[in-house]
Enzyme design. Structure first.
Site, PDB file in Angstrom:
ATOM      1  N   GLU A   1      19.331  -3.838  45.209  1.00 31.50           N
ATOM      2  CA  GLU A   1      20.683  -4.314  44.910  1.00 31.50           C
ATOM      3  C   GLU A   1      21.720  -3.875  45.952  1.00 31.50           C
ATOM      4  OE1 GLU A   1      21.935  -3.627  40.903  1.00 31.50           O
ATOM      5  OE2 GLU A   1      20.097  -4.419  40.042  1.00 31.50           O
TER       6      GLU A   1
ATOM      7  N   GLU B   1      13.825  -6.231  37.623  1.00 28.99           N
ATOM      8  CA  GLU B   1      14.616  -5.531  36.616  1.00 28.99           C
ATOM      9  C   GLU B   1      15.144  -6.555  35.627  1.00 28.99           C
ATOM     10  OE1 GLU B   1      17.717  -2.810  37.741  1.00 28.99           O
ATOM     11  OE2 GLU B   1      16.540  -1.957  39.394  1.00 28.99           O
TER      12      GLU B   1
END
Length: 513
Positions: free
Chosen positions: A220, A404
Site C-alpha cells: 500500500e 488483504e
C-alpha cells in the site's frame, strides 16, 4: 446493503471517458506510450439492482490459494531483539498522542517468538499460504548497509516452519516500517531511498531466493504516502501534499528497481506489488468529474505507472479530488527511464480491498454504504466485483491476488464471537467467485488478518484477526470466522447462506466462547 441502493456508476477507464473533457483525457492516455492499449468504448453505468447469490455453493477453481496475512511491526514484538534497530513506527509510537491507547508495537502478538505455534494454527485452519513482511530494520539495521545474519536467520526459520507444514510463503519486503536510519537521511522524500531499498531487496532475494514464494515489493504505497506524509496520522507523521507526492514516486521507483533486482537474482517464485484500491462512485452520475479525479488520486496514480508505464494527468493538482501537490514539481521528480523501471513486468498484482467511497460533485467524499467499526471503511461486497472486473477490463491481463480483505470487531474486548466478520467474508467470497466466473484471473485470497494485532494509530483498540489474541497471556483463540474460513477452504467453495458449522480440528474454546 442500504435499504435504497445508491447510483452505482463506478468510475472506471470507461466511465472516465463520459466525463466532461473526456476527449482530452483519452488523448492524453493514448499518447503516453507508443504501444498503449486501445481506450475502451464507453459503456452504461452498472445497474443499481443488488446482486443475488445462487442458492447453491459457489465453487472456486482447483488450486485456488487460501491464505491469511500479517505484517512485521503489527505482530512480531521483540522490537530490540537480535540487533533490530528502530523503525519510523517505533519513533512515531513513542510520541505522545500519536497512538489512540498510548501503546507501542511491544509485545504485539509476540510472533517473533511464537511463529512455530502460529504455523501450527495456520495448518489447523487449512491455510495454503501465509503473507508476512520482513522487517528491514532486522536485516539491515544500520546505515553501514551491513546485513545482520540474526535477522536473516530468523526469517529463514519462519519460512522453514511454513514449508514444513505445506504453507506457501508470501513475503512483503516493505510494510511501512522504514528503518529510522533511512528516515533520518530523508526517507521517501529522497530519491536515494529507492537505491537503499533495492540493496535491501537484493539481500532478501539472495537469502531466500531458493524458496518458491510470492514476493510483494511494497504494501500500500498510497496509504504510506498519504496517511504518513500528507495527513500525518501514520509514521513518519509528516503533513505535506508535496512530500506525499514525492513519497509516491520514490516508493514506486523503489518497487521497479526491486523487480529488476529480482529478475537478475534468478530467485524462485513470483513478484508483484500490493495496492489498496477503492471503487469510486459519483453520488450524481450526471456530474462525475470530481469522482474521476478522486479515482485518479486513489487508484490510477498507482495502477497506471505500474501496469501501463505512465502517470495519469488528472491525479495531482489543485482541482477538487486531486492530490493537492504541485504537478510541475511532481513531474520534475520523474527522471529519464523512471517509468520504464516502475513498469517492469510483474507476475501478479496484489489487490487489497476494504470497501468503497462516494464522491459528490464538489469533490467531497461521502458515505454511500454502511461503515464497520472503522469509520473510514464503507462496506459494500459488490464493490469487490466492480474492482476486479474493472482491473480485468482496463489493464493488461495479469494474475490477481486479493492479499488483504477484512473487518474489525465491534469491540476492543477479546472475543471469539464475530458474526459480522463471518458474514463479511461470506459475501466477499461470493463476489470473488462471481468475478472468477466472469473471467477475472483471480488466483488467491488472503484474509486480513490472521491475528489480532497492533493496529497502527489505533493501537490495540481495534481487533482485525480471525484469531483472537489475549495480549496479556498471548493465548490464541480462533474466532467463529476462522471456523467458517476453514470450512470454505476445505470445500473450496462458499455457502449460499449464513453458516454455523465448525471444523472439529479447530480449538474448541472458540465454539464454547
Amino acid at each position: 446493503m442500504p435499504d435504497t441502493p445508491f447510483p452505482r456508476a463506478v468510475i472506471t477507464r470507461r466511465t472516465l471517458l463520459t466525463a466532461a473533457g473526456a476527449g482530452a483525457v483519452a488523448a492524453a492516455l493514448a499518447a503516453c506510450t507508443a504501444d498503449a492499449p486501445p481506450v475502451p468504448t464507453p459503456t452504461a453505468a452498472p445497474s443499481p439492482t443488488p446482486w443475488s447469490p445462487p442458492s447453491e455453493p459457489m465453487r472456486f477453481p482447483t488450486g485456488f490459494t487460501w491464505g491469511a496475512a500479517t505484517s512485521a511491526f503489527q505482530v512480531e514484538g521483540s522490537l530490540a531483539a537480535d540487533g533490530r534497530t528502530p523503525s519510523v513506527w517505533d519513533t512515531f509510537a513513542a510520541r505522545a498522542g500519536t497512538i489512540r491507547d498510548g501503546s507501542t508495537g511491544e509485545p504485539a502478538a509476540d510472533q517473533y517468538r511464537r511463529y512455530e505455534e502460529d504455523a501450527d494454527l495456520m495448518a489447523s485452519l487449512g491455510l495454503g499460504a501465509y503473507r508476512f513482511s520482513i522487517s528491514w530494520s532486522r536485516v539491515v539495521p544500520t546505515s553501514t548497509g551491513t546485513i545482520d545474519s540474526r535477522g536473516v536467520d530468523h526469517y529463514r526459520r519462519v519460512i522453514d516452519a511454513l514449508a514444513g507444514r505445506g504453507i506457501r510463503p508470501a513475503i512483503t519486503l516493505f510494510h511501512w516500517d522504514l528503518p529510522q536510519w533511512v528516515q533520518d537521511a530523508g526517507g521517501w522524500i529522497r530519491r536515494e531511498t529507492a537505491d537503499l531499498f533495492a540493496e535491501y531487496a537484493t539481500a532478501c532475494f539472495e537469502a531466500f531466493g531458493d524458496v518458491d514464494a510470492d514476493w510483494m515489493t511494497l504494501n500500500e504505497p498510497k496509504t504510506h504516502a498519504y496517511v504518513g506524509h500528507w495527513y500525518g496520522a501514520h509514521a513518519p507523521g509528516l503533513r505535506s501534499s508535496d512530500v506525499a507526492a514525492a513519497a509516491v514516486h520514490h516508493q514506486l521507483l523503489a518497487h521497479g528497481r526491486a523487480v529488476e533486482r529480482f529478475r537478475l537474482s534468478g530467485a524462485a517464485g513470483r513478484i508483484g506489488i500490493a495496492l489498496n484500491l477503492i471503487p469510486v462512485y459519483p453520488t450524481d452520475p450526471a456530474q462525475p468529474e470530481a469522482a474521476v479525479r478522486v479515482d485518479a488520486r486513489e487508484n490510477r496514480l498507482f495502477l497506471d505507472p505500474v501496469l501501463l508505464g505512465t502517470y495519469p494527468d488528472d491525479a495531482v493538482g489543485g482541482e477538487a479530488g486531486q492530490l493537492p501537490a504541485d504537478p510541475v514539481t511532481f513531474t520534475g521528480l520523474q527522471k529519464s527511464g523512471d517509468l520504464e523501471t516502475i513498469a517492469a513486468p510483474l507476475d501478479f498484482l496484489a489487490v487489497q480491498y476494504y470497501g468503497v467511497t462516494g464522491v459528490n460533485p464538489g469533490g467531497r467524499e461521502t458515505q454511500v454504504a454502511p461503515t464497520s467499526a472503522a469509520p473510514w471503511q464503507q462496506v459494500l461486497p459488490e464493490g469487490l466485483y466492480d474492482l476486479l472486473t474493472r482491473l480485468a477490463a482496463d489493464y493488461p491481463a495479469i494474475p490477481l491476488l486479493i492479499t488483504e480483505n477484512g473487518i474489525p470487531d465491534r469491540s476492543p474486548a477479546v472475543t471469539v464471537d464475530d458474526p459480522e466478520r463471518l458474514e463479511f467474508f461470506r459475501t466477499h467470497f461470493q463476489q470473488a467467485a462471481r468475478a472468477i466466473s466472469d473471467g477475472v484471473p483471480l488466483e488467491g485470497y488472503y484474509a486480513w488478518s490472521l491475528l489480532d494485532n497492533f493496529e497502527w494509530a489505533e493501537g490495540y483498540t481495534q481487533r482485525w484477526g480471525i484469531v483472537a489474541v489475549d495480549f496479556e497471556t498471548q493465548e490464541r483463540m480462533p474466532k467463529r470466522s476462522a471456523g467458517f474460513y476453514a470450512d470454505v477452504i476445505a470445500a473450496n467453495a462458499v455457502p449460499p447462506a449464513k453458516h454455523t458449522s465448525w471444523i472439529g480440528s479447530i480449538n474448541p474454546r472458540a465454539v464454547a466462547g
